[in-house]
Design an enzyme around this catalytic site. Structure first.
Site, PDB file in Angstrom:
ATOM      1  N   LYS A 124      54.003  55.510  88.850  1.00 38.57           N
ATOM      2  CA  LYS A 124      54.099  54.138  87.617  1.00 38.57           C
ATOM      3  C   LYS A 124      54.908  53.341  87.119  1.00 38.57           C
ATOM      4  O   LYS A 124      56.009  53.005  87.630  1.00 38.57           O
ATOM      5  CB  LYS A 124      53.377  54.342  86.412  1.00 38.57           C
ATOM      6  CG  LYS A 124      52.118  54.890  87.032  1.00 38.57           C
ATOM      7  CD  LYS A 124      50.466  54.809  85.810  1.00 38.57           C
ATOM      8  CE  LYS A 124      50.794  56.513  86.043  1.00 38.57           C
ATOM      9  NZ  LYS A 124      49.479  56.810  84.357  1.00 38.57           N
ATOM     10  N   SER A 168      51.629  61.282  89.249  1.00 42.00           N
ATOM     11  CA  SER A 168      50.520  60.314  88.150  1.00 42.00           C
ATOM     12  C   SER A 168      51.932  59.349  87.315  1.00 42.00           C
ATOM     13  O   SER A 168      51.655  58.069  87.686  1.00 42.00           O
ATOM     14  CB  SER A 168      49.997  60.976  87.265  1.00 42.00           C
ATOM     15  OG  SER A 168      49.107  59.398  86.641  1.00 42.00           O
ATOM     16  N   ARG A 212      40.112  62.211  88.194  1.00 42.09           N
ATOM     17  CA  ARG A 212      40.568  63.835  87.406  1.00 42.09           C
ATOM     18  C   ARG A 212      40.034  63.797  85.810  1.00 42.09           C
ATOM     19  O   ARG A 212      39.577  65.170  85.705  1.00 42.09           O
ATOM     20  CB  ARG A 212      41.882  63.032  88.027  1.00 42.09           C
ATOM     21  CG  ARG A 212      42.372  63.837  88.913  1.00 42.09           C
ATOM     22  CD  ARG A 212      44.409  63.032  88.555  1.00 42.09           C
ATOM     23  NE  ARG A 212      44.733  64.018  87.870  1.00 42.09           N
ATOM     24  CZ  ARG A 212      45.748  63.922  86.983  1.00 42.09           C
ATOM     25  NH1 ARG A 212      46.451  62.907  87.497  1.00 42.09           N
ATOM     26  NH2 ARG A 212      46.628  64.667  86.560  1.00 42.09           N
ATOM     27  N   HIS A 256      60.316  57.978  79.608  1.00 42.26           N
ATOM     28  CA  HIS A 256      57.919  58.622  79.495  1.00 42.26           C
ATOM     29  C   HIS A 256      58.666  59.739  78.278  1.00 42.26           C
ATOM     30  O   HIS A 256      59.028  60.656  78.752  1.00 42.26           O
ATOM     31  CB  HIS A 256      57.504  58.556  81.208  1.00 42.26           C
ATOM     32  CG  HIS A 256      56.903  58.838  81.024  1.00 42.26           C
ATOM     33  ND1 HIS A 256      54.808  58.334  80.448  1.00 42.26           N
ATOM     34  CD2 HIS A 256      55.752  60.321  81.027  1.00 42.26           C
ATOM     35  CE1 HIS A 256      54.128  58.474  80.742  1.00 42.26           C
ATOM     36  NE2 HIS A 256      54.542  60.035  81.046  1.00 42.26           N
ATOM     37  N   ASP A 276      46.656  54.878  91.312  1.00 41.41           N
ATOM     38  CA  ASP A 276      46.722  56.137  89.801  1.00 41.41           C
ATOM     39  C   ASP A 276      45.267  55.786  89.048  1.00 41.41           C
ATOM     40  O   ASP A 276      44.939  56.869  88.777  1.00 41.41           O
ATOM     41  CB  ASP A 276      48.437  55.643  89.032  1.00 41.41           C
ATOM     42  CG  ASP A 276      47.831  56.531  88.109  1.00 41.41           C
ATOM     43  OD1 ASP A 276      47.590  58.585  88.072  1.00 41.41           O
ATOM     44  OD2 ASP A 276      47.523  55.918  86.687  1.00 41.41           O
TER      45      ASP A 276
END
Lengths: 432, 432
Positions: free
Chosen positions: B187, B183, B168, B82, B161
């Protein structure tokens, strides 16, 4: 300017100016800023606080969200009184007619009970027929004609506070000094007052539990008032013990009337005189507290304050019978007595437990739309400092049924503490 | 247990346990806790923070709000990567097929662009026909068959999320380490990975502007991963300069393919190899980074990674022509060139301005439902450290029209800084 940026700034502990606060509140009232954005802003404010200038701005913006009265043409000093709320606090009721008889105009807009503390409106509405939901013009007319009116906050007066308070209540942002200050003062200043005396309650039965919290709130109230050109005087009083002998709407109304007849309990009477005296000093009618208290006492002893109260009640459609037992106020079906199981001196009656018990009896609300049973409540037959023997009656419980009365007795027995040695009576005022 | 009490505790800086966090998130997803209450909780969290245990609990509760994949039967280590997002960061695209060819399974669920940084999904969707909206079963099947799939977050994967992120975004609570960590990791862990390598970008073109913020986030990611029994390895990289030579969806895809063909720019290639090596080490395939990088390079040089990529694209209905100029990706109507008005050495190309310019060209979004023009973007003909003469071409601007190209040129001329003396090239990694 956008809401997101303003929320972010408050999140980071920065300050907003009046234009920014006005933008946010206006957009919220128009529905352009959602509850979720305002909730985030309120939480950021609850944690980060506000400067005096920001609290002033918020107070002004909230005040201007609805109708703002102007009583300058009356010629009398327009002074109101507010209490942050306590168990057994019915002082506003005798105070208003006394203050009017001493030369003030008092356009009082009050709230309803929430939590363990009562609300002046609910106490007033224990009088059969009495209406507090007056339209603003009628409210203003009565202040002109009788010097005072007991009104409820309507859609037209500080609508921003109605909407914000409901949101604060749901989001754990009630306990925030700038939010409390702006909520109180926006409503009082919308009444068109020249000044306001605020009784900041402190102790187990109050919103502010510690004296440092109470002092912080008092300081912020006076500072914001000064910045807005309004005289705000705070008096810090103890709320560890209930005020007076009665807790519950009709029972408190009866006690309030006895204050007006000169036969009220000493603490309620003394506090009413003291707060009237503070109001008279703010209004420039007396030079000091002592002469104000003298003036207040003479308004009661002459019978004028009682007559004034009866006229106000009648103007608001209330039906009181001055000669009947209990003045024709509603009475509960069941009246039981809690007796002492020990001998000694009462060292403490926990105001919070007493308040919660009356709420559970049906005298207060758990949800904001709950109906209230005006007849229920308790009468304290003994108070702190009193010597009691085993079997002495301590508390009268006024309930709608035997079960409710039994439950209340069980709870109240935890609220009363008895010690072997003598205990001084409760003191009313906090050492400054 | 009630939401109000939990919000109040977070407001006061206290901690919640997993059961309490689960109650709050579940009630929110069921609509029993409103957006306004959750907004207050998120703001309290953004200001007060969360302990590692709370962040772990929130991550787990969010992960379990939807489908959690399990690829243990595959037999291969399941490792994802990520990036917290940067300008020109297309590394995921070549990385996935390289990692698969080195023995990993990579079930990659990516996001779309928001703000100035691009999103892997948008870059992938510049390939004509390519679909990322696969249903979870098809996603899982492709991971089984081809070792990898590029998927989008659907309603079924971590719905908490999706709902929380939108809230948010509206309430200025995006920038919060525990909320970012939960978050990202919810995932990634829902993908059923054994571990994940996270490229934490830091600099003007990244979400985290300062190295201390980036390090705090990296530390929290690794700590929460460890507490949840997942291997999380962070790599901190600089995002002051754009990554690679291209910014814009189709242009970045083209560059990503060139990395797979062994002719990509050095920084993108090096970072892809390094991150694959980190993944291989997490998966236990190599003992150290250096042998991982060697393995990654051989997957590219053998042509296997490119072939794997073509198979993945075909399985997802994408049509790429490996022999056509630009691989058959969309091309913009207008291609202009920005030339240098000075001579010297490029000392800086501001990543944020470049990212914002491409967004304005139509390559990114301002609102979450905006359509994207995949063809637009910029190509950096010179980068930091390069010597340039007056009149040299600096940037190619790919736009949908002449006006847009001119506006972009004007903005980009502020993004490039030229100094008289030599400047070292940009360094990719942050000193730990």
């Amino acid at each position: 300017m956008n809401a997101h940026e303003l929320i972010r700034r408050k999140r980071d502990g920065l300050s907003l100016d009046e234009e920014e606060i006005r933008f946010l509140v206006s957009a919220y009232l128009k529905g352009e800023v959602g509850d979720y954005q305002m909730a985030a802003f309120l939480m950021a404010t609850a944690i980060r606080g506000m400067t005096n200038a920001e609290t002033v701005a918020l107070t002004r913006v909230m005040m201007e969200s609805g109708r703002v009265f102007d009583f300058d043409l009356l010629g009398a000093p327009v002074i109101d009184k507010h209490s942050t709320g306590g168990v057994g606090d019915k002082v506003s009721i005798p105070l208003v007619p006394i203050a009017v008889e001493c030369g003030l105009a008092v356009p009082m807009i009050s709230g309803r009970s929430l939590g363990a503390t009562g609300g002046t409106l609910d106490k007033l509405e224990s009088i059969p027929g009495l209406r507090t939901d007056l339209d603003p013009d009628r409210f203003a007319r009565q202040v002109g004609e009788l010097g005072a009116c007991f009104g409820a906050q309507t859609e037209e007066i500080v609508p921003a506070d109605r909407k914000l308070y409901a949101l604060r209540d749901a989001t754990a942002t009630v306990e925030s000094v700038p939010l409390i200050v702006s909520s109180i003062l926006s409503k009082k200043f919308a009444e068109g007052v020249h000044g306001v005396v605020i009784d900041v309650k402190c102790g187990s039965g109050a919103f502010m539990r510690t004296s440092s919290d109470a002092r912080e709130l008092a300081g912020a109230l006076e500072a914001v008032g000064a910045s807005m050109g309004k005289a705000v005087k705070t008096v810090l009083t103890s709320m560890d013990e209930p005020l007076g002998r009665t807790i519950g709407n009709a029972l408190e109304m009866e006690e309030a009337i006895r204050v007006l007849k000169g036969s009220g309990p000493p603490d309620v009477t003394a506090l009413a005189y003291r707060l009237v005296a503070e109001m008279l000093r703010l209004g420039g009618i007396v030079p000091d507290i002592s002469s104000g208290e003298t003036l207040a006492r003479s308004a009661v002893e002459s019978g004028r304050a009682f007559d004034r109260f009866m006229n106000i009640v009648a103007a608001q459609c209330g039906k009181l019978d001055p000669d009947a037992a209990g003045f024709g106020l509603p009475r509960s079906k069941v009246v039981n007595t809690l007796v002492s199981r020990a001998r000694g001196f009462i060292s403490r009656i926990d105001a919070r437990i007493v308040g919660e018990t009356v709420r559970e009896l049906g005298g207060g609300r758990f949800g904001k739309d709950d109906a209230i049973d005006h007849s229920v409540g308790v009468v304290l037959l003994s108070v702190r400092g009193d010597e009691v023997a085993e079997g002495d009656a301590l508390i009268e419980i006024h309930a709608s049924g035997e079960d409710a009365a039994r439950n209340a007795a069980r709870r109240l027995s935890d609220a009363i503490f008895i010690s072997a040695g003598p205990v001084p009576p409760a003191s009313l005022y906090l050492v400054p």
